[in-house]
Design a protein around this motif. Structure first.
Motif, mmCIF file in Angstrom:
data_model
loop_
_atom_site.group_PDB
_atom_site.id
_atom_site.type_symbol
_atom_site.label_atom_id
_atom_site.label_comp_id
_atom_site.label_asym_id
_atom_site.label_seq_id
_atom_site.Cartn_x
_atom_site.Cartn_y
_atom_site.Cartn_z
ATOM 1 N N UNK A 1 0.816 -1.224 0.000
ATOM 2 C CA UNK A 1 0.000 0.000 0.000
ATOM 3 C C UNK A 1 0.842 1.264 0.000
ATOM 4 N N UNK B 1 -10.713 3.147 -0.994
ATOM 5 C CA UNK B 1 -10.151 2.732 -2.281
ATOM 6 C C UNK B 1 -8.791 3.391 -2.480
ATOM 7 N N UNK B 2 -7.908 2.723 -3.238
ATOM 8 C CA UNK B 2 -6.672 3.392 -3.623
ATOM 9 C C UNK B 2 -6.983 4.301 -4.809
ATOM 10 N N UNK C 1 -14.198 -2.733 -8.217
ATOM 11 C CA UNK C 1 -14.071 -3.560 -7.011
ATOM 12 C C UNK C 1 -13.519 -4.941 -7.356
ATOM 13 N N UNK D 1 -10.940 -8.152 -7.924
ATOM 14 C CA UNK D 1 -9.627 -8.351 -8.537
ATOM 15 C C UNK D 1 -9.346 -7.303 -9.610
ATOM 16 N N UNK E 1 -6.763 -4.459 -9.237
ATOM 17 C CA UNK E 1 -5.311 -4.661 -9.381
ATOM 18 C C UNK E 1 -4.887 -4.713 -10.846
ATOM 19 N N UNK F 1 0.520 -5.971 -7.361
ATOM 20 C CA UNK F 1 1.025 -6.436 -6.067
ATOM 21 C C UNK F 1 0.447 -5.677 -4.887
ATOM 22 N N UNK G 1 -2.512 -5.149 -2.199
ATOM 23 C CA UNK G 1 -3.595 -5.947 -1.622
ATOM 24 C C UNK G 1 -4.893 -5.153 -1.514
ATOM 25 N N UNK G 2 -5.350 -4.581 -2.605
ATOM 26 C CA UNK G 2 -6.561 -3.771 -2.540
ATOM 27 C C UNK G 2 -7.704 -4.464 -3.263
ATOM 28 N N UNK G 3 -8.919 -4.223 -2.795
ATOM 29 C CA UNK G 3 -10.115 -4.737 -3.464
ATOM 30 C C UNK G 3 -10.977 -3.600 -4.015
#
Lengths: 99, 99, 99, 99, 99
Positions: B19, B47-48, B63, B65, B68, B74, B76-78
């Motif tokens: 992150x 959210x990123x 939202x 997978x 990414x 790499x 780890x965000x959803x």
């Protein structure tokens, strides 16, 4: 998959490059088993268009990683319109026919 | 994808290294088909930011997978903000335009 | 991602070996935009701890396949705590600060 | 997985080629623990048929990426019928038997 | 992950071959933070059993693609029982202990 009605469009200039060649359509879920109306409390969402649909059409939407199979593997989308619905039959009754 | 409004920010020191280079924004879902208000009972999420947005902007969030793809494999965000919304058209009506 | 409060722990002897080295924490969702309380009707869930958190901390949780990126690719989990939250700012207001 | 009842069919001419060889069935969720009725407010959805089922059968549906394992890896579906249910036993009671 | 109670079994003859060697169990979600009862309106679902559990046990269930990690990569399941719960502690209170 979910059945929805195309109700609008989203335009964006600043966006992930993966979205560049796709139309972004606003979809409202519809409940075909009854009257093709949008259930109360249902919320609209945005999907990329993979089949060339348009305003007011009833479509099939796939969600999640399936939205990137097989035509959009580098597109950061979680929803894609993958079919235009011709007819929906529930039991012996034709509940929807494309005009 | 979902349309949301950026309402805040999260700061964290102890976090997964994936992150590290991302802004963490708090997003409230909005229902564009009507009035761009947040539906009652809707909950905010984090959210990123992949496009450089900011407080109060209306954005497109992906939202699962898809968050990414393709810039954050790499991380780890959803959830990821992948577009700033310029306009939303529902039927013949322009329901949202960026100021 | 979701913001939650760590409210408890789960202990299990008979389990998938992929879970062996992880703490299993019970998380209650909290709505930071208002008062960091758990919304009525929200249900708790269990997440693995990737950052070393503990009882009563406010944390960031990622769901789905993101929970296995990048530190837990062989762990059969669908939820992971990936950050301890220091502060949450909504508009100009600091709605949460870690004690 | 979810237990559902096959209630109808969807026909589509304009669609993603990945859907070409599959029947598209409308499924209504049912709550087997009680009376195999569809819970109020539950909405129907569309699944591909991987086992050769038909109208009114009680089936097992898998959602998400699992719907593409192992027979449909290039099919853009997020739901697949993977079993016809023979019996459901809850406690000592047989709550459903296929006719 | 979710905590649930095993309440029943599903038997199926016509099914995807990937399901062949697994028990299919009916799981009811339970809310451990309070009384291990199933919340009103919660619906049961079906999971494969990866740990050898049985009727009435309190278990940990993983959903989505995690259900295929690491023991079931060719199984078309979106839910797997991956642990039998021994105890759940909420704050200083032991809210559940396996009999």
């Amino acid at each position: 998959m979910e059945i929805g009605r195309v109700v609008g469009t989203v335009v964006s200039t600043i966006k992930s490059s993966g979205l560049n060649s796709y139309k972004l359509l606003v979809v409202a879920p519809v409940e075909v088993a009854t009257d093709a109306a949008t259930p109360e409390g249902a919320t609209t969402y945005v999907a990329i268009d993979l089949v060339g649909t348009g305003e007011d059409e009833i479509v099939l939407v796939t969600r999640g990683s399936a939205a990137r199979i097989p035509d959009a593997s580098n597109v950061p989308t979680d929803a894609a319109i993958i079919a235009v619905v011709d007819t929906v039959q529930i039991g012996s009754k034709n509940v929807y026919s494309k005009a």
